[in-house]
Design a protein around this motif. Structure first.
Motif, mmCIF file in Angstrom:
data_model
loop_
_atom_site.group_PDB
_atom_site.id
_atom_site.type_symbol
_atom_site.label_atom_id
_atom_site.label_comp_id
_atom_site.label_asym_id
_atom_site.label_seq_id
_atom_site.Cartn_x
_atom_site.Cartn_y
_atom_site.Cartn_z
ATOM 1 N N GLY A 42 46.636 -52.945 -1.616
ATOM 2 C CA GLY A 42 47.782 -53.436 -0.835
ATOM 3 C C GLY A 42 47.420 -54.518 0.175
ATOM 4 O O GLY A 42 48.296 -55.023 0.889
ATOM 5 N N GLY A 43 46.141 -54.910 0.252
ATOM 6 C CA GLY A 43 45.720 -55.927 1.214
ATOM 7 C C GLY A 43 45.882 -57.337 0.667
ATOM 8 O O GLY A 43 46.450 -57.541 -0.414
ATOM 9 N N ASP A 44 45.372 -58.317 1.420
ATOM 10 C CA ASP A 44 45.504 -59.703 0.961
ATOM 11 C C ASP A 44 44.148 -60.366 0.708
ATOM 12 O O ASP A 44 44.004 -61.580 0.785
ATOM 13 N N THR A 45 43.153 -59.526 0.396
ATOM 14 C CA THR A 45 41.850 -60.071 -0.025
ATOM 15 C C THR A 45 41.378 -59.300 -1.264
ATOM 16 O O THR A 45 41.858 -58.198 -1.539
ATOM 17 N N ILE A 46 40.433 -59.907 -1.961
ATOM 18 C CA ILE A 46 39.741 -59.205 -3.051
ATOM 19 C C ILE A 46 38.262 -59.160 -2.694
ATOM 20 O O ILE A 46 37.678 -60.175 -2.279
ATOM 21 N N THR A 47 37.686 -57.968 -2.842
ATOM 22 C CA THR A 47 36.245 -57.809 -2.643
ATOM 23 C C THR A 47 35.656 -57.504 -4.008
ATOM 24 O O THR A 47 36.138 -56.604 -4.702
ATOM 25 N N VAL A 48 34.647 -58.274 -4.385
ATOM 26 C CA VAL A 48 34.097 -58.090 -5.731
ATOM 27 C C VAL A 48 32.583 -57.935 -5.659
ATOM 28 O O VAL A 48 31.897 -58.704 -4.988
ATOM 29 N N GLY A 49 32.097 -56.902 -6.336
ATOM 30 C CA GLY A 49 30.659 -56.666 -6.401
ATOM 31 C C GLY A 49 30.220 -56.598 -7.843
ATOM 32 O O GLY A 49 30.988 -56.199 -8.725
ATOM 33 N N SER A 50 28.993 -57.032 -8.079
ATOM 34 C CA SER A 50 28.454 -56.989 -9.432
ATOM 35 C C SER A 50 27.081 -56.350 -9.372
ATOM 36 O O SER A 50 26.304 -56.616 -8.446
ATOM 37 N N LEU A 51 26.784 -55.541 -10.375
ATOM 38 C CA LEU A 51 25.458 -54.915 -10.410
ATOM 39 C C LEU A 51 24.362 -55.967 -10.493
ATOM 40 O O LEU A 51 23.219 -55.725 -10.167
ATOM 41 N N GLY A 91 45.791 -57.403 -3.834
ATOM 42 C CA GLY A 91 44.462 -57.351 -3.243
ATOM 43 C C GLY A 91 43.780 -56.051 -3.641
ATOM 44 O O GLY A 91 44.427 -55.133 -4.155
ATOM 45 N N GLY A 92 42.466 -55.974 -3.428
ATOM 46 C CA GLY A 92 41.781 -54.726 -3.761
ATOM 47 C C GLY A 92 40.297 -54.909 -3.939
ATOM 48 O O GLY A 92 39.742 -55.958 -3.572
#
Ligand code: GLA
Length: 362
Positions: A42-51, A91-92
Motif C-alpha cells: 500500500g506504500g508508494d515505493t518498491i524495495t527489491v532485493g536479489s540473492l 508499492g511493496g
C-alpha cells in the motif's frame, strides 16, 4: 497477498539481429528461470532485493529514467513503463531468485523484466496480452535502461513452450510454435557458455542497428524487411560497403530462419546444422559480431562432430549452440574444454538444453 511469477531465459536458435529489422527469428525458452516474489504494502515505493546482489534497492513508484542503475534498472524500468501506459502499480517488497546465468547472452535481463511485469500485473489484477507485455518490457529496456534492443528476448521469454521453438515474424508480431525436439531424433542441443561476458549497452549493438537503418534508407525502404520482401538484394545500391555487408547478413539470415524451420520440420538435423554454421559465418564475416574466442568454440564443435554451431544472442561473447548427434555429445564437450583451455581461454561450460515453458505464475 504475496504473488510469485517466473520467466525464463532464452536461446535464439537462429535469426540474429533480425528483430529490429522486422525480419524472422526462431528462439526457444530455456528451463532456467527468474522468480519474483512480490508483497504489496500500500506504500508508494518498491524495495527489491536479489540473492545475487548485496543490499536491497528502494525506489519511488514515480521513478524516472536515470534514477536507478545496474540490475535494478530493469525492475524500475518495468514500473516506469507500466505507469507510462496508465497501468496501476502497487508499492511493496520484491525479492528475486534466478538460475539464468547473467552476462552470458541468455537474456537474464528479459527474464527479470518479464517476471517483474507478471508479478506486478498479477498483484494489481491487470490483464495484459503477451505482445503488450513484450512491448512494455522492451520500452523499459530501450528508454529506462538505455539499451536499444529489439523484441526477441521478451517474446521468447513470454511465449516459450516445451518441445517447441517460436517462429517470430517481427513485422506482423506473430509468434508461431514450431516443433523442436531433437532429443526425439538422437540429436542434442548443446549450450556452450564461453564465460566471456557480453553487454548491449555498449556501442557496438547500437552501431549495427544504425548501419541497418542507413542501409534500408539508402534503398528507399523503411526497413530491411521491405528490402527482403522485394525479393532481390539490391545491395550494390548501398554505397557504404560496411552497411552493405550488414544488410547482406540480415537478408540472408531471414532466409536461413525459414530454411532452418523447413529442415527441422523434415527432421533433417544435418541440414539444420549446416544452416547454423552458415549463420555463424555470416555473423563473423558480414555482421562482425563474433570474437576469435567465440569462433574457436564454434569451429571446434563442428570439427569434433557437431552437425553445426553458431554464436547465439547479441554478440561479442556469450554462448554458442551446437546440434550434435547424441553419441558424439560427450566427445564434443571434452574436445571443447581441452581445446579452449590449451588456447588460453576460460574452461567453457557445456550443457545439454531443450525448449521449455514461457513465463507464468511461479
Ligand atoms: C540481443 C537483443 C535482441 C536481439 C539480439 C540479436 O539479444 O536484446 O533484441 O537484437 O541481441 O539477435
Amino acid at each position: 497477498m504475496t504473488v510469485r511469477y517466473a520467466a525464463p531465459g532464452r536461446v535464439n536458435l537462429i535469426g540474429e539481429h533480425t528483430d529490429y529489422n522486422l525480419g524472422f527469428a526462431l528462439p526457444i525458452a530455456l528451463p532456467q528461470r527468474t522468480v519474483v516474489t512480490f508483497t504489496p504494502d500500500g506504500g508508494d515505493t518498491i524495495t527489491v532485493g536479489s540473492l545475487r546482489a548485496d543490499g536491497a534497492v528502494r525506489f519511488p513508484l514515480a521513478t524516472a529514467p536515470g534514477q536507478v542503475t545496474d540490475w535494478a534498472a530493469y525492475v524500475a524500468g518495468v514500473v516506469w513503463a507500466l505507469r507510462q501506459a496508465g497501468h496501476p502499480v502497487p508499492g511493496g517488497a520484491m525479492s528475486i531468485t534466478s538460475d539464468v546465468e547473467m552476462g552470458s547472452g541468455l537474456s537474464s535481463s528479459a527474464a527479470l523484466q518479464c517476471a517483474v511485469l507478471g508479478a506486478i500485473a498479477s498483484a494489481a489484477g491487470v490483464e495484459m496480452d503477451r505482445i503488450e507485455q513484450a512491448r512494455l518490457a522492451q520500452r523499459a529496456e530501450n528508454e529506462y535502461v538505455g539499451a536499444p534492443t529489439g523484441l526477441l528476448d521478451q517474446l521468447a521469454s513470454l511465449f516459450g513452450q516445451p518441445s517447441n521453438a517460436l517462429l517470430i515474424d517481427f513485422r506482423d508480431l506473430t509468434v508461431a510454435p514450431v516443433t523442436f525436439d531433437p532429443d526425439g531424433h538422437g540429436v542434442v542441443l548443446l549450450l556452450i557458455d564461453s564465460r566471456a561476458p557480453h553487454r548491449h549497452v555498449g556501442g557496438e549493438y547500437a552501431a549495427r542497428r544504425a548501419s541497418c537503418e542507413r542501409a534500408a534508407a539508402a534503398l528507399g525502404a523503411s526497413s530491411l524487411r521491405d528490402v527482403w520482401d522485394r525479393g532481390r538484394a539490391e545491395l550494390d545500391a548501398i554505397h557504404n560497403p560496411i552497411d552493405a555487408r550488414r544488410a547482406r547478413h540480415v537478408l540472408n539470415e531471414n532466409g536461413r530462419v525459414l530454411d532452418f524451420v523447413a529442415a527441422i520440420g523434415d527432421s533433417d538435423f544435418v541440414e539444420a546444422g549446416r544452416i547454423l554454421t552458415a549463420s555463424h559465418v555470416s555473423m563473423r564475416d558480414d555482421f562482425d559480431i563474433t570474437t576469435e574466442h567465440i569462433d574457436l568454440i564454434a569451429d571446434t564443435a563442428v570439427r569434433a562432430g557437431a552437425f553445426g554451431a553458431r554464436m547465439t544472442g547479441g554478440g561479442f561473447g556469450g554462448c554458442v549452440i551446437a546440434l550434435v548427434p547424441d553419441t558424439r555429445a560427450d566427445a564434443v564437450a571434452q574436445t571443447l574444454r581441452r581445446t579452449l583451455l590449451s588456447a588460453g581461454h576460460p574452461r567453457p561450460v557445456v550443457t545439454r538444453t531443450r525448449a521449455a515453458a514461457g513465463a507464468g505464475p511461479g
